[in-house]
Design a protein around this motif. Structure first.
Motif, PDB file in Angstrom:
ATOM      1  N   ALA A   1       0.889  -0.954  -0.125  1.00 38.47           N
ATOM      2  CA  ALA A   1       0.011  -0.013  -0.107  1.00 38.47           C
ATOM      3  C   ALA A   1       0.879   1.291   0.134  1.00 38.47           C
ATOM      4  O   ALA A   1       2.032   1.208   0.465  1.00 38.47           O
ATOM      5  CB  ALA A   1      -0.957   0.153   1.082  1.00 38.47           C
ATOM      6  N   LYS A   2       0.370   2.364  -0.517  1.00 37.34           N
ATOM      7  CA  LYS A   2       1.110   3.640  -0.417  1.00 37.34           C
ATOM      8  C   LYS A   2       1.141   4.382   0.950  1.00 37.34           C
ATOM      9  O   LYS A   2       0.072   4.113   1.475  1.00 37.34           O
ATOM     10  CB  LYS A   2       0.463   4.715  -1.573  1.00 37.34           C
ATOM     11  CG  LYS A   2       0.614   4.335  -3.089  1.00 37.34           C
ATOM     12  CD  LYS A   2      -0.096   5.174  -3.835  1.00 37.34           C
ATOM     13  CE  LYS A   2       0.062   4.735  -5.309  1.00 37.34           C
ATOM     14  NZ  LYS A   2      -0.492   6.004  -6.208  1.00 37.34           N
TER      15      LYS A   2
ATOM     16  N   VAL B   1       2.455   5.482   9.155  1.00 42.32           N
ATOM     17  CA  VAL B   1       3.526   6.286   9.096  1.00 42.32           C
ATOM     18  C   VAL B   1       3.517   6.820  10.838  1.00 42.32           C
ATOM     19  O   VAL B   1       2.709   7.255  11.235  1.00 42.32           O
ATOM     20  CB  VAL B   1       3.494   7.463   8.107  1.00 42.32           C
ATOM     21  CG1 VAL B   1       4.658   8.326   8.454  1.00 42.32           C
ATOM     22  CG2 VAL B   1       3.451   6.823   6.731  1.00 42.32           C
ATOM     23  N   VAL B   2       4.896   6.800  11.300  1.00 47.00           N
ATOM     24  CA  VAL B   2       5.126   7.401  12.477  1.00 47.00           C
ATOM     25  C   VAL B   2       5.949   8.412  12.580  1.00 47.00           C
ATOM     26  O   VAL B   2       7.014   8.377  11.808  1.00 47.00           O
ATOM     27  CB  VAL B   2       5.528   6.209  13.680  1.00 47.00           C
ATOM     28  CG1 VAL B   2       5.838   6.723  15.025  1.00 47.00           C
ATOM     29  CG2 VAL B   2       4.610   4.838  13.723  1.00 47.00           C
TER      30      VAL B   2
ATOM     31  N   ILE C   1      -1.884  -4.379   7.131  1.00 47.17           N
ATOM     32  CA  ILE C   1      -1.078  -3.417   6.990  1.00 47.17           C
ATOM     33  C   ILE C   1       0.120  -3.891   6.273  1.00 47.17           C
ATOM     34  O   ILE C   1       1.034  -4.684   6.745  1.00 47.17           O
ATOM     35  CB  ILE C   1      -0.621  -2.749   8.363  1.00 47.17           C
ATOM     36  CG1 ILE C   1      -1.995  -2.300   8.944  1.00 47.17           C
ATOM     37  CG2 ILE C   1       0.363  -1.655   7.924  1.00 47.17           C
ATOM     38  CD1 ILE C   1      -1.782  -1.854  10.656  1.00 47.17           C
ATOM     39  N   THR C   2       0.387  -3.429   5.036  1.00 48.72           N
ATOM     40  CA  THR C   2       1.408  -3.824   4.076  1.00 48.72           C
ATOM     41  C   THR C   2       2.465  -2.916   4.032  1.00 48.72           C
ATOM     42  O   THR C   2       3.564  -3.318   3.414  1.00 48.72           O
ATOM     43  CB  THR C   2       0.721  -4.237   2.523  1.00 48.72           C
ATOM     44  OG1 THR C   2       0.262  -3.112   2.137  1.00 48.72           O
ATOM     45  CG2 THR C   2      -0.360  -5.048   2.962  1.00 48.72           C
ATOM     46  N   ASN C   3       2.440  -1.681   4.579  1.00 46.79           N
ATOM     47  CA  ASN C   3       3.425  -0.775   4.577  1.00 46.79           C
ATOM     48  C   ASN C   3       3.653  -0.038   5.687  1.00 46.79           C
ATOM     49  O   ASN C   3       2.712   0.562   6.059  1.00 46.79           O
ATOM     50  CB  ASN C   3       3.391   0.252   3.434  1.00 46.79           C
ATOM     51  CG  ASN C   3       4.515   0.770   2.657  1.00 46.79           C
ATOM     52  OD1 ASN C   3       5.707   0.730   3.391  1.00 46.79           O
ATOM     53  ND2 ASN C   3       4.523   1.519   1.469  1.00 46.79           N
ATOM     54  N   ILE C   4       4.825   0.028   6.305  1.00 46.05           N
ATOM     55  CA  ILE C   4       4.976   0.714   7.360  1.00 46.05           C
ATOM     56  C   ILE C   4       6.533   1.847   7.550  1.00 46.05           C
ATOM     57  O   ILE C   4       7.319   1.053   6.934  1.00 46.05           O
ATOM     58  CB  ILE C   4       5.000   0.001   8.947  1.00 46.05           C
ATOM     59  CG1 ILE C   4       3.749  -0.936   9.004  1.00 46.05           C
ATOM     60  CG2 ILE C   4       5.654   0.536  10.048  1.00 46.05           C
ATOM     61  CD1 ILE C   4       3.861  -1.661  10.191  1.00 46.05           C
ATOM     62  N   SER C   5       6.280   3.210   7.933  1.00 47.70           N
ATOM     63  CA  SER C   5       7.627   3.591   8.158  1.00 47.70           C
ATOM     64  C   SER C   5       7.740   4.093   9.588  1.00 47.70           C
ATOM     65  O   SER C   5       6.870   4.895   9.955  1.00 47.70           O
ATOM     66  CB  SER C   5       7.564   4.591   7.096  1.00 47.70           C
ATOM     67  OG  SER C   5       8.446   6.111   7.159  1.00 47.70           O
ATOM     68  N   LEU C   6       8.897   3.715   9.967  1.00 51.52           N
ATOM     69  CA  LEU C   6       9.250   4.235  11.343  1.00 51.52           C
ATOM     70  C   LEU C   6      10.290   5.200  11.363  1.00 51.52           C
ATOM     71  O   LEU C   6      11.258   4.975  10.561  1.00 51.52           O
ATOM     72  CB  LEU C   6       9.675   3.083  12.192  1.00 51.52           C
ATOM     73  CG  LEU C   6       8.670   1.993  12.474  1.00 51.52           C
ATOM     74  CD1 LEU C   6       9.090   0.670  13.441  1.00 51.52           C
ATOM     75  CD2 LEU C   6       7.288   2.614  12.909  1.00 51.52           C
TER      76      LEU C   6
ATOM     77  N   ILE D   1       3.488  -6.571   6.307  1.00 52.19           N
ATOM     78  CA  ILE D   1       4.762  -5.952   5.554  1.00 52.19           C
ATOM     79  C   ILE D   1       5.506  -6.894   4.822  1.00 52.19           C
ATOM     80  O   ILE D   1       5.647  -8.007   5.411  1.00 52.19           O
ATOM     81  CB  ILE D   1       5.366  -5.021   6.417  1.00 52.19           C
ATOM     82  CG1 ILE D   1       6.023  -5.699   7.699  1.00 52.19           C
ATOM     83  CG2 ILE D   1       4.446  -3.821   6.888  1.00 52.19           C
ATOM     84  CD1 ILE D   1       7.044  -4.637   8.375  1.00 52.19           C
ATOM     85  N   THR D   2       6.107  -6.577   3.665  1.00 56.18           N
ATOM     86  CA  THR D   2       6.870  -7.574   3.100  1.00 56.18           C
ATOM     87  C   THR D   2       8.529  -7.086   3.092  1.00 56.18           C
ATOM     88  O   THR D   2       9.373  -7.921   3.017  1.00 56.18           O
ATOM     89  CB  THR D   2       6.605  -7.969   1.610  1.00 56.18           C
ATOM     90  OG1 THR D   2       6.365  -6.633   1.035  1.00 56.18           O
ATOM     91  CG2 THR D   2       5.424  -8.704   1.741  1.00 56.18           C
ATOM     92  N   GLU D   3       8.548  -5.650   3.368  1.00 58.50           N
ATOM     93  CA  GLU D   3       9.849  -5.160   3.603  1.00 58.50           C
ATOM     94  C   GLU D   3      10.051  -4.134   4.756  1.00 58.50           C
ATOM     95  O   GLU D   3       8.856  -3.625   5.090  1.00 58.50           O
ATOM     96  CB  GLU D   3       9.874  -4.176   2.081  1.00 58.50           C
ATOM     97  CG  GLU D   3      10.162  -4.994   1.027  1.00 58.50           C
ATOM     98  CD  GLU D   3      10.453  -4.183  -0.340  1.00 58.50           C
ATOM     99  OE1 GLU D   3      10.922  -2.907  -0.178  1.00 58.50           O
ATOM    100  OE2 GLU D   3      10.150  -4.535  -1.459  1.00 58.50           O
TER     101      GLU D   3
END
Length: 326
Positions: free
Chosen positions: A52-53, A115-116, A140-145, A159-161
């Protein structure tokens, strides 16, 4: 023998009820009927996970339930109240910096990305409870920490990456859907099954790491290669735990770091495809005073590694590995 078709039909229906009842009883017991357990069991492998974006604007403060942190100096996000798509947690809520995100997200909210903001130090993501009282996997397929995060647990996501934050004190738990990991800094250690059962195929750990503990890569069936930095000094698990790389049946090669002094537990047990173990000169008998530096405290460290060449077996036994046959 049954005398009529009606009697046979009754028996057939009865048998179907018994079978179905037994199936759902077993599913409830082992969790295989839940969405979360189904994902962890590899159901996601039947379809490609679409990343996901990430959202670009913070959500409104009213989308979250918050508490004070234990030191009363920051905000702790505890629940998401909104619906659908991406969630962007703001840097401040009610005038206080968001220091912790220990967030419950509804399984039906349709959240796909997170996004955090910078400044947060702790992140844990989990779902509300299902009809069985269990927490399931969120889609949830996309997370940015941010690099400010020191501790995290993202096990219940898809998430995959993932990029490990620069300030991470240790590599936290990640989901079984993970296919790729990279590091923005040097975490102190990898601990407590961080990558257990994941879909990783190769891993390069950063120079500066010193410890790999417990079932970090246990049962990673697709893992082919791992590159360990020379700084690694300890590879091991507690008594009763599975080995660090145990059951990695596709693992073909591993390098023993120059500073390694102990391999504790069945570290490479049943790595049946392992054909190459790189042993630095500093660990070999001809290195003189350093001979015997590596200690295989559990002599079953390489049990089941039946593909190792005889020359490698001999070198490992010179280093203290004495368990029977490979």
């Amino acid at each position: 023998m049954f005398k009529n078709k009606k009697g046979m039909a009754v028996v057939a229906v009865f048998c179907m009820v018994v079978v179905c009842t037994s199936f759902f009883a077993c599913s409830k017991k082992d969790g295989s009927a839940s969405a979360g357990s189904g994902t962890e069991a590899g159901v996601v492998g039947k379809k490609k996970i679409k990343k996901a974006k990430l959202p670009t604007k913070p959500n409104a403060e009213t989308d979250f339930e918050v508490n004070l942190t234990s030191d009363s100096k920051g905000a702790k996000v505890t629940k998401y109240l909104g619906k659908g798509g991406g969630v962007y947690i703001p840097a401040t809520i009610q005038g206080l910096p968001v220091k912790e995100v220990d967030i419950e997200i509804s399984r039906t909210a349709g959240v796909t990305a997170l996004v955090v903001s910078d400044g947060c130090e702790y992140v844990r993501v989990y779902s509300d409870k299902d009809e069985y009282g269990e927490r399931t996997v969120l889609e949830i397929t996309n997370i940015s920490l941010p690099d400010s995060v020191e501790t995290y647990n993202l096990r219940n996501t898809m998430i995959t990456e993932f990029e490990v934050p620069a300030s991470a004190k240790k590599v936290g738990r990640l989901p079984v859907t993970l296919e790729k990991v990279s590091f923005r800094g040097v975490p102190g250690e990898i601990y407590d099954g961080a990558f257990e059962g994941s879909l990783l195929t190769s891993v390069v750990l950063p120079e500066g790491m010193k410890r790999i503990n417990r079932e970090v890569f246990y049962n990673c069936k697709k893992l082919v290669s791992v590159t360990l930095p020379d700084s690694i000094e300890f590879i091991g698990s507690n008594k009763g735990d599975a080995g660090v790389f145990a059951e990695c049946t596709s693992l073909e090669s591993i390098n023993l770091p120059a500073k390694l002094y102990v391999v504790y537990g069945p570290a490479f047990k049943n790595c049946s495809s392992l054909t190459k173990v790189d042993i630095p000169e500093s660990l070999l008998p001809e290195s003189g005073e350093l001979f015997g530096k590596v200690k295989f405290y559990d002599t079953s460290a390489f049990e089941g590694c039946n593909s190792l060449p005889l020359a490698t077996q001999a070198q490992l036994k010179d280093l203290g590995y004495t368990w029977g046959k490979f």
